[in-house]
Design an enzyme around this catalytic site. Structure first.
Site, PDB file in Angstrom:
ATOM      1  N   LYS A 147       0.852  -1.198   0.000  1.00 27.11           N
ATOM      2  CA  LYS A 147       0.000   0.000   0.000  1.00 27.11           C
ATOM      3  C   LYS A 147       0.881   1.239   0.000  1.00 27.11           C
ATOM      4  CE  LYS A 147       0.748   1.482   4.421  1.00 27.11           C
ATOM      5  NZ  LYS A 147       1.540   2.693   4.691  1.00 27.11           N
ATOM      6  N   PRO A 170       9.625  -4.425  -0.234  1.00 28.78           N
ATOM      7  CA  PRO A 170      10.746  -4.157   0.681  1.00 28.78           C
ATOM      8  C   PRO A 170      10.265  -4.000   2.126  1.00 28.78           C
ATOM      9  CG  PRO A 170      10.811  -2.663  -1.207  1.00 28.78           C
ATOM     10  CD  PRO A 170       9.496  -3.379  -1.274  1.00 28.78           C
ATOM     11  N   VAL A 171      11.123  -4.394   3.074  1.00 26.49           N
ATOM     12  CA  VAL A 171      10.783  -4.251   4.493  1.00 26.49           C
ATOM     13  C   VAL A 171      11.186  -2.862   4.973  1.00 26.49           C
ATOM     14  CG1 VAL A 171      11.031  -6.722   4.896  1.00 26.49           C
ATOM     15  CG2 VAL A 171      12.986  -5.228   5.286  1.00 26.49           C
ATOM     16  N   ALA A 183       9.758  -0.060   4.853  1.00 26.14           N
ATOM     17  CA  ALA A 183       9.651   0.897   3.749  1.00 26.14           C
ATOM     18  C   ALA A 183       8.391   1.748   3.830  1.00 26.14           C
ATOM     19  CB  ALA A 183       9.682   0.141   2.417  1.00 26.14           C
ATOM     20  N   GLY A 184       7.470   1.434   4.758  1.00 25.21           N
ATOM     21  CA  GLY A 184       6.201   2.151   4.816  1.00 25.21           C
ATOM     22  C   GLY A 184       5.196   1.670   3.797  1.00 25.21           C
ATOM     23  N   LEU A 185       5.403   0.434   3.299  1.00 27.17           N
ATOM     24  CA  LEU A 185       4.532  -0.133   2.259  1.00 27.17           C
ATOM     25  C   LEU A 185       3.621  -1.239   2.796  1.00 27.17           C
ATOM     26  CD1 LEU A 185       7.210  -0.333  -0.598  1.00 27.17           C
ATOM     27  CD2 LEU A 185       5.412   1.394  -0.353  1.00 27.17           C
ATOM     28  N   GLY A 242       4.252  -4.203   3.920  1.00 24.41           N
ATOM     29  CA  GLY A 242       4.536  -5.572   3.472  1.00 24.41           C
ATOM     30  C   GLY A 242       4.250  -6.613   4.537  1.00 24.41           C
ATOM     31  N   SER A 276       2.309  -6.266   7.249  1.00 24.78           N
ATOM     32  CA  SER A 276       0.875  -6.257   7.548  1.00 24.78           C
ATOM     33  C   SER A 276       0.084  -7.014   6.497  1.00 24.78           C
ATOM     34  CB  SER A 276       0.362  -4.813   7.639  1.00 24.78           C
ATOM     35  OG  SER A 276       0.974  -4.128   8.706  1.00 24.78           O
ATOM     36  N   ASP A 331      -2.355  -1.731  10.122  1.00 23.42           N
ATOM     37  CA  ASP A 331      -2.572  -1.743   8.671  1.00 23.42           C
ATOM     38  C   ASP A 331      -3.185  -3.048   8.167  1.00 23.42           C
ATOM     39  OD1 ASP A 331      -1.490   0.784   8.443  1.00 23.42           O
ATOM     40  OD2 ASP A 331       0.509   0.090   7.881  1.00 23.42           O
TER      41      ASP A 331
END
Length: 289
Positions: A10, A95-96, A98-100, A102, A104, A137
């Site tokens: 996300k 990527p870990v 990273a605020g994406l 992953g 979650s 998240d």
């Protein structure tokens, strides 16, 4: 039996930290958007009676510290059954740190996958109830699409879908962000108007200029990461309509109204950075592949 689940990344089109709660968590207002950058989580049952994990990504814990293990234990607890033997393999592309989201998203994938693997027939609301006990998240990652999230991120409402021709995501190679440290720096910011409210109006208007102009992230403002600014500069020079940091960082995303320009931006960033992805918005969350 084996079940494969696609777990999407996300991005945050906006992220306003609106206050600190009495339980130590922070309240946020954010527009989250799922994109078609996926981890693949494969679940297979066995007779061991224990949960085991494997992952292709160095540094990801493959024991009970992993969010996937926590999700599995929560699932069996909710279903009021003994822990069953399950192996969870995580093929990681997101990527870990990273605020994406992953991790979650992987946790959400486990809930969806176990529901299929053991034919427990939980309703979406029941899976959501498990998800919100695992991480802020995780409920969004089950639902995906474009959502307005408040509270700690688990109060979710629909908003008009965000569409664009391309999204380029780039994570700096040498920067990973501690969420706890990031929140400390956000706490020191001066109060400001809520960008998320403006983004909701922009999404209803479907005006790409307004949407692009309203991208905002309190963590980006507070952390001032030089590499983030360098990546944004490359993106904007590549004719991105807008760019910003996702979550607590350090991944940066850019939105494009031209596939050709998105591809050129991707190619340019790949000259310098390893973790670069070309994707699009998607309207769903975790899904059985």
């Amino acid at each position: 039996m084996e079940v494969k689940v696609l777990a999407p990344a996300k991005i945050n089109l906006t992220l306003d930290v609106t206050g600190k709660r009495s339980d130590g968590y922070h309240s946020i207002a954010t527009i989250m958007q799922a994109v078609n950058l996926y981890d693949t989580v494969t679940l297979s049952d066995n007779d061991s009676g224990i949960i085991t994990i494997s992952c292709n990504y160095d540094g990801v814990p493959c024991d009970d510290r992993n969010i996937c293990a926590k999700a599995a234990y929560r699932f069996f607890d909710y279903c009021k059954t003994e822990v069953k033997g399950v192996h969870i393999d995580i093929d990681k592309k997101i990527p870990v740190q990273a605020g994406l989201a992953g991790g979650s998203s992987d946790g959400a994938a486990v809930i969806l996958g176990l529901n299929k693997l053991f034919n427990t027939m939980l309703k979406p609301a029941e899976m959501f109830s498990i998800a919100e006990k695992i991480g802020a998240d995780v409920p969004f990652c089950l639902q995906g699409g474009t959502k307005y999230c408040t509270g700690i991120g688990t109060d979710i409402k629909k908003v008009p879908s965000f569409n664009c021709e391309g999204i380029v995501i780039c994570k700096p190679d040498t920067v990973s962000v501690s969420t706890a440290e990031a929140y400390k720096k956000v706490d020191a910011l001066n109060p400001h108007a809520c960008y998320t409210d403006e983004m909701i109006k922009a999404l209803y208007s479907r005006d790409m200029f307004l949407i692009s102009a309203t991208l905002f992230n309190d963590f980006e403002l507070a952390l001032k990461i030089p590499e983030v600014n360098e990546i944004k500069s490359i993106m904007l020079k590549s004719k991105a309509r807008g760019a910003g940091m996702s979550g607590s960082g350090s991944a940066v995303f850019a939105i494009f109204t031209s596939q050709r320009r998105a591809q050129k931006c991707y190619d340019k960033l790949k000259e310098t950075y390893n973790d670069v992805f070309l994707c699009k918005p998607v309207k769903d969350g975790c899904k059985i592949s």
